[in-house]
Write a protein that holds these residues in place. Structure first.
Motif, PDB file in Angstrom:
ATOM      1  N   GLY A   1       0.817  -1.215   0.000  1.00 45.99           N
ATOM      2  CA  GLY A   1       0.000   0.000   0.000  1.00 45.99           C
ATOM      3  C   GLY A   1       0.848   1.261   0.000  1.00 45.99           C
ATOM      4  O   GLY A   1       0.599   2.193  -0.780  1.00 45.99           O
ATOM      5  N   TYR A   2       1.862   1.295   0.865  1.00 41.06           N
ATOM      6  CA  TYR A   2       2.733   2.472   0.911  1.00 41.06           C
ATOM      7  C   TYR A   2       3.531   2.635  -0.381  1.00 41.06           C
ATOM      8  O   TYR A   2       3.781   3.751  -0.836  1.00 41.06           O
ATOM      9  N   THR A   3       3.953   1.514  -0.972  1.00 38.00           N
ATOM     10  CA  THR A   3       4.697   1.589  -2.230  1.00 38.00           C
ATOM     11  C   THR A   3       3.835   2.200  -3.333  1.00 38.00           C
ATOM     12  O   THR A   3       4.295   3.053  -4.105  1.00 38.00           O
ATOM     13  N   GLN A   4       2.573   1.780  -3.415  1.00 34.51           N
ATOM     14  CA  GLN A   4       1.676   2.325  -4.429  1.00 34.51           C
ATOM     15  C   GLN A   4       1.417   3.811  -4.198  1.00 34.51           C
ATOM     16  O   GLN A   4       1.411   4.606  -5.145  1.00 34.51           O
ATOM     17  N   LEU A   5       1.201   4.185  -2.925  1.00 34.05           N
ATOM     18  CA  LEU A   5       0.981   5.603  -2.614  1.00 34.05           C
ATOM     19  C   LEU A   5       2.218   6.427  -2.955  1.00 34.05           C
ATOM     20  O   LEU A   5       2.124   7.563  -3.436  1.00 34.05           O
ATOM     21  N   LEU A   6       3.395   5.846  -2.694  1.00 34.92           N
ATOM     22  CA  LEU A   6       4.652   6.545  -2.998  1.00 34.92           C
ATOM     23  C   LEU A   6       4.811   6.731  -4.500  1.00 34.92           C
ATOM     24  O   LEU A   6       5.241   7.796  -4.970  1.00 34.92           O
ATOM     25  N   GLN A   7       4.463   5.700  -5.277  1.00 31.46           N
ATOM     26  CA  GLN A   7       4.563   5.794  -6.723  1.00 31.46           C
ATOM     27  C   GLN A   7       3.585   6.825  -7.295  1.00 31.46           C
ATOM     28  O   GLN A   7       3.875   7.486  -8.286  1.00 31.46           O
TER      29      GLN A   7
ATOM     30  N   ALA B   1      -3.284   2.870   4.342  1.00 30.32           N
ATOM     31  CA  ALA B   1      -2.499   2.656   3.122  1.00 30.32           C
ATOM     32  C   ALA B   1      -2.874   1.339   2.462  1.00 30.32           C
ATOM     33  O   ALA B   1      -2.919   1.247   1.229  1.00 30.32           O
ATOM     34  N   ALA B   2      -3.127   0.302   3.272  1.00 26.44           N
ATOM     35  CA  ALA B   2      -3.458  -1.015   2.722  1.00 26.44           C
ATOM     36  C   ALA B   2      -4.917  -1.109   2.284  1.00 26.44           C
ATOM     37  O   ALA B   2      -5.249  -1.908   1.408  1.00 26.44           O
ATOM     38  N   GLY B   3      -5.796  -0.322   2.901  1.00 30.81           N
ATOM     39  CA  GLY B   3      -7.224  -0.380   2.580  1.00 30.81           C
ATOM     40  C   GLY B   3      -7.825   0.988   2.360  1.00 30.81           C
ATOM     41  O   GLY B   3      -8.632   1.458   3.180  1.00 30.81           O
ATOM     42  N   PRO B   4      -7.469   1.678   1.272  1.00 31.35           N
ATOM     43  CA  PRO B   4      -8.001   3.030   1.039  1.00 31.35           C
ATOM     44  C   PRO B   4      -9.493   3.058   0.729  1.00 31.35           C
ATOM     45  O   PRO B   4     -10.100   4.133   0.736  1.00 31.35           O
ATOM     46  N   ASP B   5     -10.079   1.880   0.450  1.00 34.00           N
ATOM     47  CA  ASP B   5     -11.508   1.847   0.154  1.00 34.00           C
ATOM     48  C   ASP B   5     -12.356   1.741   1.424  1.00 34.00           C
ATOM     49  O   ASP B   5     -13.577   1.641   1.348  1.00 34.00           O
ATOM     50  N   HIS B   6     -11.718   1.762   2.592  1.00 31.42           N
ATOM     51  CA  HIS B   6     -12.426   1.807   3.871  1.00 31.42           C
ATOM     52  C   HIS B   6     -12.306   3.207   4.479  1.00 31.42           C
ATOM     53  O   HIS B   6     -11.419   3.979   4.122  1.00 31.42           O
ATOM     54  N   GLU B   7     -13.215   3.516   5.399  1.00 30.24           N
ATOM     55  CA  GLU B   7     -13.145   4.772   6.157  1.00 30.24           C
ATOM     56  C   GLU B   7     -12.467   4.489   7.484  1.00 30.24           C
ATOM     57  O   GLU B   7     -12.954   3.662   8.264  1.00 30.24           O
TER      58      GLU B   7
END
Length: 206
Positions: free
Chosen positions: A51-57, A116-122
């Motif tokens: 999750g953090y890698t994708q957000l970083l990219q 970061a791992a679950g951005p589709d949750h609140e």
């Protein structure tokens, strides 16, 4: 008689072979269970790192924060592997530490990782105003991080997208601390609640 001695020897040999086969089957079952348990336990830090890698990219997270959390989760994954190897050999975990641990940073890190791992949750964090100064407990930081990560991972993977997860930290009288994880998802099945905190328990064992 000689025939009786031969029969006794044959029966003993057959019993030994059957015992060896049963023990081999039990060993294979334990190995398969261990592999499944290890895979399940390592999924949480791997999901955070991914999750953090994708957000970083995507450039949607502070690089220093992302790299710090990736490093932290990598170290936690190494510790999990060491614990798994120890469990495989001795069926016992490492000795827990008893040192002062500030719960608030642990919870903040856990919620950040879950987001970061679950951005589709609140994800929401509720901390008492005076909790930052009073939420120090005696315990094992690594184990506490593992518990928090598992709780939030369960809230993420066992609820549908859009579920609201609230993590709370509350200072209690006499120096104790209460950490709560609540969501508006379907909940834990009734038949699983009595053993849900046992080691390696999973609702879906497939």
């Amino acid at each position: 008689t000689e025939i009786g001695d031969v029969g006794l020897a044959l029966n003993t040999m057959i019993d030994n072979v059957e015992s060896a086969l049963r023990e081999r089957l039990r060993s294979e079952q334990r190995l398969r269970q261990f592999v499944a348990d290890a895979s399940h336990e390592l999924r949480t830090p791997l999901a955070s790192i991914q999750g953090y890698t994708q957000l970083l990219q995507q450039g949607s997270v502070d690089p220093e924060l992302a790299l710090s959390r990736i490093g932290s989760e990598s170290r936690r994954m190494s510790g999990l592997v060491e614990d798994m190897l120890l469990l495989a050999r001795l069926d016992a975990g490492r000795e827990l530490q008893s040192v002062p641990v500030d719960v608030v940073p642990l919870v903040v890190d856990a919620v950040s990782d879950a987001h970061a791992a679950g951005p589709d949750h609140e994800w929401s964090l509720e901390i008492d105003e005076d909790a930052s100064a009073t939420c120090v407990v005696v315990g094992d930081e690594y184990a506490l991080r593992q518990v928090l990560a598992n709780l939030l991972n369960n809230a993420r993977v066992h609820t549908p997208a859009g579920t609201h997860v609230v993590v709370g930290v509350h200072a209690e009288p006499a120096g104790s601390v209460t950490v709560t994880v609540a969501d508006d998802g379907p909940g834990i099945p009734e038949d699983l609640r009595g053993q849900v905190f046992d080691r390696f328990v999973r609702g879906d064992t497939s």
